[in-house]
Scaffold this active site. Structure first.
Site, mmCIF file in Angstrom:
data_model
loop_
_atom_site.group_PDB
_atom_site.id
_atom_site.type_symbol
_atom_site.label_atom_id
_atom_site.label_comp_id
_atom_site.label_asym_id
_atom_site.label_seq_id
_atom_site.Cartn_x
_atom_site.Cartn_y
_atom_site.Cartn_z
ATOM 1 N N LYS A 13 31.249 -13.907 30.999
ATOM 2 C CA LYS A 13 30.980 -13.567 29.364
ATOM 3 C C LYS A 13 30.951 -12.068 29.279
ATOM 4 O O LYS A 13 31.569 -11.546 28.313
ATOM 5 C CB LYS A 13 29.590 -14.234 28.936
ATOM 6 C CG LYS A 13 29.676 -15.756 28.963
ATOM 7 C CD LYS A 13 28.266 -16.518 28.470
ATOM 8 C CE LYS A 13 27.125 -15.862 28.957
ATOM 9 N NZ LYS A 13 27.036 -16.538 30.292
ATOM 10 N N ARG A 88 21.722 -20.083 22.542
ATOM 11 C CA ARG A 88 21.502 -20.670 23.884
ATOM 12 C C ARG A 88 20.859 -22.084 23.623
ATOM 13 O O ARG A 88 20.742 -22.770 24.753
ATOM 14 C CB ARG A 88 20.667 -19.930 24.700
ATOM 15 C CG ARG A 88 21.327 -18.773 25.651
ATOM 16 C CD ARG A 88 20.459 -18.126 26.483
ATOM 17 N NE ARG A 88 20.957 -17.892 27.720
ATOM 18 C CZ ARG A 88 21.400 -16.744 28.184
ATOM 19 N NH1 ARG A 88 22.021 -15.962 27.316
ATOM 20 N NH2 ARG A 88 21.882 -16.957 29.500
ATOM 21 N N ARG A 127 27.132 -10.305 42.870
ATOM 22 C CA ARG A 127 26.569 -9.420 41.987
ATOM 23 C C ARG A 127 25.049 -9.014 42.391
ATOM 24 O O ARG A 127 24.663 -7.960 42.472
ATOM 25 C CB ARG A 127 26.511 -10.059 40.464
ATOM 26 C CG ARG A 127 26.012 -8.841 39.624
ATOM 27 C CD ARG A 127 25.987 -9.447 38.285
ATOM 28 N NE ARG A 127 25.179 -10.619 38.203
ATOM 29 C CZ ARG A 127 25.298 -11.354 36.835
ATOM 30 N NH1 ARG A 127 25.951 -11.086 35.911
ATOM 31 N NH2 ARG A 127 24.308 -12.366 36.856
ATOM 32 N N ARG A 133 20.330 -7.505 40.354
ATOM 33 C CA ARG A 133 19.607 -7.961 39.017
ATOM 34 C C ARG A 133 18.593 -9.072 39.532
ATOM 35 O O ARG A 133 18.862 -9.922 40.253
ATOM 36 C CB ARG A 133 20.705 -8.621 38.133
ATOM 37 C CG ARG A 133 20.263 -8.583 36.748
ATOM 38 C CD ARG A 133 21.380 -8.830 35.853
ATOM 39 N NE ARG A 133 21.257 -10.169 35.397
ATOM 40 C CZ ARG A 133 21.943 -11.016 34.440
ATOM 41 N NH1 ARG A 133 22.796 -10.336 34.110
ATOM 42 N NH2 ARG A 133 21.502 -11.996 33.932
ATOM 43 N N ARG A 144 18.624 -21.290 35.955
ATOM 44 C CA ARG A 144 19.464 -20.865 34.766
ATOM 45 C C ARG A 144 20.502 -21.858 34.497
ATOM 46 O O ARG A 144 20.910 -21.918 33.581
ATOM 47 C CB ARG A 144 19.979 -19.381 35.062
ATOM 48 C CG ARG A 144 19.092 -18.035 35.001
ATOM 49 C CD ARG A 144 19.310 -16.766 35.526
ATOM 50 N NE ARG A 144 20.734 -16.184 35.099
ATOM 51 C CZ ARG A 144 21.314 -15.434 35.524
ATOM 52 N NH1 ARG A 144 20.917 -14.903 37.195
ATOM 53 N NH2 ARG A 144 22.336 -14.913 35.416
HETATM 54 P P1 AP5 Z 1 29.413 -11.621 34.220
HETATM 55 O O1 AP5 Z 1 30.480 -11.144 33.271
HETATM 56 O O2 AP5 Z 1 28.148 -10.562 34.342
HETATM 57 O O3 AP5 Z 1 28.861 -13.113 33.763
HETATM 58 P P2 AP5 Z 1 28.013 -13.576 32.614
HETATM 59 O O4 AP5 Z 1 28.499 -15.018 32.286
HETATM 60 O O5 AP5 Z 1 27.851 -12.455 31.505
HETATM 61 O O6 AP5 Z 1 26.657 -13.717 33.606
HETATM 62 P P3 AP5 Z 1 25.247 -13.415 33.184
HETATM 63 O O7 AP5 Z 1 24.779 -13.806 34.540
HETATM 64 O O8 AP5 Z 1 24.981 -12.023 32.754
HETATM 65 O O9 AP5 Z 1 24.839 -14.506 32.307
HETATM 66 P P4 AP5 Z 1 23.568 -15.156 31.718
HETATM 67 O O10 AP5 Z 1 23.968 -15.856 30.522
HETATM 68 O O11 AP5 Z 1 22.674 -15.780 32.780
HETATM 69 O O12 AP5 Z 1 22.805 -13.643 31.779
HETATM 70 P P5 AP5 Z 1 22.466 -12.898 30.148
HETATM 71 O O13 AP5 Z 1 22.185 -11.741 30.453
HETATM 72 O O14 AP5 Z 1 22.936 -13.536 29.040
HETATM 73 O O15 AP5 Z 1 30.313 -12.156 35.474
HETATM 74 C C1 AP5 Z 1 29.171 -12.335 36.497
HETATM 75 C C2 AP5 Z 1 29.924 -11.793 37.940
HETATM 76 O O16 AP5 Z 1 31.122 -12.380 38.391
HETATM 77 C C3 AP5 Z 1 30.071 -10.481 37.870
HETATM 78 O O17 AP5 Z 1 29.613 -9.597 39.281
HETATM 79 C C4 AP5 Z 1 31.454 -10.165 37.682
HETATM 80 O O18 AP5 Z 1 32.087 -8.854 38.123
HETATM 81 C C5 AP5 Z 1 32.227 -11.159 38.457
HETATM 82 N N1 AP5 Z 1 33.313 -11.845 37.556
HETATM 83 C C6 AP5 Z 1 33.610 -12.053 36.262
HETATM 84 N N2 AP5 Z 1 34.609 -12.557 36.040
HETATM 85 C C7 AP5 Z 1 35.438 -12.703 37.162
HETATM 86 C C8 AP5 Z 1 36.548 -13.117 37.644
HETATM 87 N N3 AP5 Z 1 37.305 -14.033 36.652
HETATM 88 N N4 AP5 Z 1 36.986 -13.415 39.016
HETATM 89 C C9 AP5 Z 1 35.900 -12.905 39.779
HETATM 90 N N5 AP5 Z 1 34.778 -12.316 39.379
HETATM 91 C C10 AP5 Z 1 34.425 -12.366 38.151
HETATM 92 O O19 AP5 Z 1 20.700 -13.683 30.117
HETATM 93 C C11 AP5 Z 1 19.730 -13.172 31.227
HETATM 94 C C12 AP5 Z 1 18.453 -13.796 30.820
HETATM 95 O O20 AP5 Z 1 18.024 -13.264 29.397
HETATM 96 C C13 AP5 Z 1 18.408 -15.329 30.450
HETATM 97 O O21 AP5 Z 1 18.272 -16.042 31.690
HETATM 98 C C14 AP5 Z 1 17.123 -15.192 29.441
HETATM 99 O O22 AP5 Z 1 15.843 -15.340 30.253
HETATM 100 C C15 AP5 Z 1 17.165 -14.177 28.569
HETATM 101 N N6 AP5 Z 1 18.012 -14.441 27.297
HETATM 102 C C16 AP5 Z 1 19.477 -13.753 27.054
HETATM 103 N N7 AP5 Z 1 19.626 -14.380 26.003
HETATM 104 C C17 AP5 Z 1 18.818 -15.070 25.482
HETATM 105 C C18 AP5 Z 1 18.862 -16.167 24.300
HETATM 106 N N8 AP5 Z 1 19.559 -16.053 23.563
HETATM 107 N N9 AP5 Z 1 17.610 -16.676 24.246
HETATM 108 C C19 AP5 Z 1 16.719 -16.620 25.143
HETATM 109 N N10 AP5 Z 1 16.559 -16.097 26.250
HETATM 110 C C20 AP5 Z 1 17.810 -15.229 26.324
#
Ligand code: AP5
Length: 187
Positions: A13, A88, A127, A133, A144
């Site tokens: 994402k 979410r 990552r 992270r 997660r």
């Molecule tokens: P990346 O692009 O970072 O993937 P992502 O889907 O953004 O993954 P995240 O782990 O950041 O998502 P998340 O939803 O768990 O975290 P968030 O920050 O929202 O890609 C991942 C890896 O793969 C990277 O190394 C990238 O380079 C690689 N990659 C990407 N595409 C690729 C491809 N095509 N081929 C190969 N490699 C590839 O949330 C974190 C925490 O914050 C949550 O757990 C929660 O505690 C809190 N939080 C956030 N939002 C909320 C909310 N709305 N409500 C409550 N708590 C929240």
């Protein structure tokens, strides 16, 4: 264009949202990034959120909605935005719809990135090694993924039910996935 990017942790994402931001010239709003910035800055909200994020659980709906409302109200979001990591759960989904109704900016589309769990675990391990992270440990990633299946998957079902969901294969080179997303966007 107002779009929501959905998908499991590690589905790409954040990566794709940054590419869409550059191509569509609208801001990328990531609730995860907003929360990590608050943690880094040591704000009261950040201190409250840190333990929850480190455990892979969801930060309280009120906190996240407040941050989102502030960000969406900024000038650069008037032309549209890419939401990453929100909504979410179904309560956040209702809150988003109420917010967008209030500001008269309906959502155009929700794009869900589909990536098998084995590949997600591999990507996040990569990552973790590169960036360290704190919520990328195997145990937290399992938590997660569980939260995603239980609370976030119903959000995709909701957008499907109202005819706003497109599902895109998230496996492949970054540009390939990007092209699939762009092809799936409404005109
Ligand atoms: P990346 O692009 O970072 O993937 P992502 O889907 O953004 O993954 P995240 O782990 O950041 O998502 P998340 O939803 O768990 O975290 P968030 O920050 O929202 O890609 C991942 C890896 O793969 C990277 O190394 C990238 O380079 C690689 N990659 C990407 N595409 C690729 C491809 N095509 N081929 C190969 N490699 C590839 O949330 C974190 C925490 O914050 C949550 O757990 C929660 O505690 C809190 N939080 C956030 N939002 C909320 C909310 N709305 N409500 C409550 N708590 C929240």
């Amino acid at each position: 264009m107002r779009l929501v990017l959905l998908g499991a942790p590690g589905s790409g994402k954040g990566t794709q949202a940054a590419m869409l931001r550059d191509s569509l010239r609208i801001p990328h709003i990531s609730t995860g990034d907003l929360l990590r910035a608050a943690v880094k800055a040591g704000t009261p909200l950040g201190l409250q959120a840190k333990a929850v994020m480190d455990a892979g659980k969801l930060v309280s709906d009120d906190i996240v909605l407040g941050m989102l409302e502030d960000r969406v109200a900024e000038q650069d979001a008037r032309a549209g935005f890419i939401l990453d990591g929100y909504p979410r759960n179904l309560a956040q989904c209702a809150a988003l719809e109420a917010l967008l109704d209030r500001i008269n900016q309906p959502l155009d589309v929700a794009v869900k990135l589909d990536v098998p769990n084995e590949l997600i675990v591999e990507r996040i391990a990569g990552r973790a090694a590169a960036e360290g992270r704190v919520d990328d440990t195997p145990e937290t990633v399992r938590a997660r993924l569980r939260v995603y299946a239980e609370q976030t998957a119903p959000v995709a079902d909701h957008f499907a039910a109202i005819g706003k969901l497109v599902t895109v294969d998230g496996v492949g080179e970054l540009d390939e996935v990007f092209d699939r997303i762009v092809a799936a966007l409404p005109a």
